[in-house]
Design a protein around this motif. Structure first.
Motif, PDB file in Angstrom:
ATOM      1  N   SER A 162      -2.260 -21.502 -12.177  1.00 46.67           N
ATOM      2  CA  SER A 162      -3.705 -21.252 -12.154  1.00 46.67           C
ATOM      3  C   SER A 162      -4.077 -19.843 -11.710  1.00 46.67           C
ATOM      4  CB  SER A 162      -4.394 -22.264 -11.223  1.00 46.67           C
ATOM      5  OG  SER A 162      -4.119 -21.978  -9.865  1.00 46.67           O
ATOM      6  N   VAL A 170      -7.801 -23.257 -16.733  1.00 44.05           N
ATOM      7  CA  VAL A 170      -6.908 -23.951 -15.804  1.00 44.05           C
ATOM      8  C   VAL A 170      -6.870 -25.444 -16.120  1.00 44.05           C
ATOM      9  CG1 VAL A 170      -6.602 -24.665 -13.403  1.00 44.05           C
ATOM     10  CG2 VAL A 170      -7.110 -22.279 -13.933  1.00 44.05           C
ATOM     11  N   ASP A 171      -8.038 -26.039 -16.342  1.00 48.71           N
ATOM     12  CA  ASP A 171      -8.108 -27.466 -16.674  1.00 48.71           C
ATOM     13  C   ASP A 171      -7.358 -27.748 -17.972  1.00 48.71           C
ATOM     14  OD1 ASP A 171      -9.650 -27.855 -14.436  1.00 48.71           O
ATOM     15  OD2 ASP A 171     -11.554 -27.884 -15.511  1.00 48.71           O
ATOM     16  N   SER A 174      -3.578 -27.620 -17.381  1.00 46.08           N
ATOM     17  CA  SER A 174      -3.109 -28.832 -16.704  1.00 46.08           C
ATOM     18  C   SER A 174      -2.949 -29.979 -17.696  1.00 46.08           C
ATOM     19  CB  SER A 174      -4.092 -29.243 -15.598  1.00 46.08           C
ATOM     20  OG  SER A 174      -4.169 -28.251 -14.604  1.00 46.08           O
ATOM     21  N   GLU A 175      -3.926 -30.142 -18.579  1.00 52.75           N
ATOM     22  CA  GLU A 175      -3.852 -31.182 -19.594  1.00 52.75           C
ATOM     23  C   GLU A 175      -2.685 -30.932 -20.546  1.00 52.75           C
ATOM     24  OE1 GLU A 175      -7.604 -31.222 -21.551  1.00 52.75           O
ATOM     25  OE2 GLU A 175      -8.723 -31.786 -19.748  1.00 52.75           O
ATOM     26  N   GLU A 192       1.998 -24.622  -6.645  1.00 58.76           N
ATOM     27  CA  GLU A 192       0.572 -24.415  -6.884  1.00 58.76           C
ATOM     28  C   GLU A 192      -0.206 -24.548  -5.580  1.00 58.76           C
ATOM     29  OE1 GLU A 192      -2.293 -23.188  -8.148  1.00 58.76           O
ATOM     30  OE2 GLU A 192      -1.387 -23.693 -10.084  1.00 58.76           O
ATOM     31  N   ASN A 194      -3.852 -24.684  -6.149  1.00 54.73           N
ATOM     32  CA  ASN A 194      -5.114 -25.211  -6.662  1.00 54.73           C
ATOM     33  C   ASN A 194      -5.071 -26.731  -6.591  1.00 54.73           C
ATOM     34  OD1 ASN A 194      -6.939 -26.358  -8.716  1.00 54.73           O
ATOM     35  ND2 ASN A 194      -7.402 -24.227  -9.198  1.00 54.73           N
ATOM     36  N   VAL A 197      -5.344 -28.709  -9.909  1.00 58.70           N
ATOM     37  CA  VAL A 197      -4.131 -28.661 -10.719  1.00 58.70           C
ATOM     38  C   VAL A 197      -3.078 -29.602 -10.145  1.00 58.70           C
ATOM     39  CG1 VAL A 197      -2.217 -27.192 -11.479  1.00 58.70           C
ATOM     40  CG2 VAL A 197      -4.559 -26.322 -11.535  1.00 58.70           C
ATOM     41  N   MET A 201      -1.785 -32.790 -12.350  1.00 61.04           N
ATOM     42  CA  MET A 201      -0.489 -32.671 -13.014  1.00 61.04           C
ATOM     43  C   MET A 201       0.608 -33.505 -12.389  1.00 61.04           C
ATOM     44  SD  MET A 201      -0.120 -28.621 -14.048  1.00 61.04           S
ATOM     45  CE  MET A 201       1.667 -28.772 -14.097  1.00 61.04           C
TER      46      MET A 201
END
Length: 234
Positions: A162, A170-171, A174-175, A192, A194, A197, A201
């Motif tokens: 991130s 960022v979203d 993650s997906e 990480e 964040n 995240v 994840m």
């Protein structure tokens, strides 16, 4: 058999240890996070797993094979992909040329993953002839991930995905990592800070303080914002 196992790993720079007696296991097809404040040794951990830093004690095993003395190149050819903090794309090379560099990872791979990569990151196909250094931060992160995935690695190491990336991207990343894990079966170890995240994840997380693993967070605890945030607060 675990994909990755660290046993009693101590590593650092010069005479100063940063990691202290670290035990860590990542099972096949897991997504495991490593969380902690700045300076606790997360990036040092990733560099040690990749072979960029030699441990002074302990072992690093991959699919049951001791790789402690193996070089980073040897680990890459064995099927470990690495996306360092800051991404490290080749700025003067085109997107397509950057991706081709990823073919040198995982010498045992029977195929490349360009089709799947372009499905995940269509912007990279659109920008194939554009210099990597002219992409946005989020696009460069996508390129770095895609480059690491080209040769279908068994294990993907991801350091601060991130960092320097706008929240909407960022979203999306993650997906995408969840999709990569589900559809390609890629095992993932990431570090990480964040919280979104981490919770979006990870199947489970290890928490680090002062170079040591001090907790393992999984199951319902991972959905508890406070349980994770305690290790991230300044």
């Amino acid at each position: 058999m675990a994909t990755l196992e660290l046993s009693g790993v101590t590593a650092g720079y010069g005479a100063t240890p940063v990691l202290r007696d670290v035990d860590l296991t990542v099972e096949e097809s897991e997504i495991v996070g490593v969380v902690g404040k700045n300076g606790v040794g997360k990036t040092t951990l990733m560099r040690t797993v990749m072979g960029l830093l030699d441990p002074s004690n302990g072992t690093v095993s991959y699919h049951g094979e001791d790789l402690t003395g193996a070089s980073a190149d040897e680990r890459a050819r064995a099927g470990i992909g690495y996306i360092p903090q800051g991404r490290d794309v080749f700025p003067e090379l085109t997107v397509e040329q950057n991706l081709r560099m990823g073919e040198h990872v995982n010498a045992g791979a029977s195929r490349t993953r360009y089709e799947e990569i372009y499905e995940l990151f269509p912007i990279l196909e659109d920008r194939a002839t554009q210099a990597g250094g002219t992409l946005s931060g989020g696009q460069q992160q996508m390129l770095a991930i895609a480059r690491a995935l080209v040769a279908d690695p068994d294990l993907l190491l991801l350091d601060e995905p991130s960092e320097g990336v706008q929240p909407s991207i960022v979203d999306r990343i993650s997906e995408d990592m969840r999709t990569i894990n589900d559809e390609l079966g890629t095992t993932i170890l990431f570090v990480e800070q964040n919280l979104g995240v981490i919770r979006g994840m990870a199947d489970r997380c290890y928490a680090m303080e002062r170079g040591e693993i001090v907790d393992e967070i999984g199951g319902e605890s991972l959905t508890d914002e406070d349980a994770v945030a305690d290790y991230l607060a300044v």
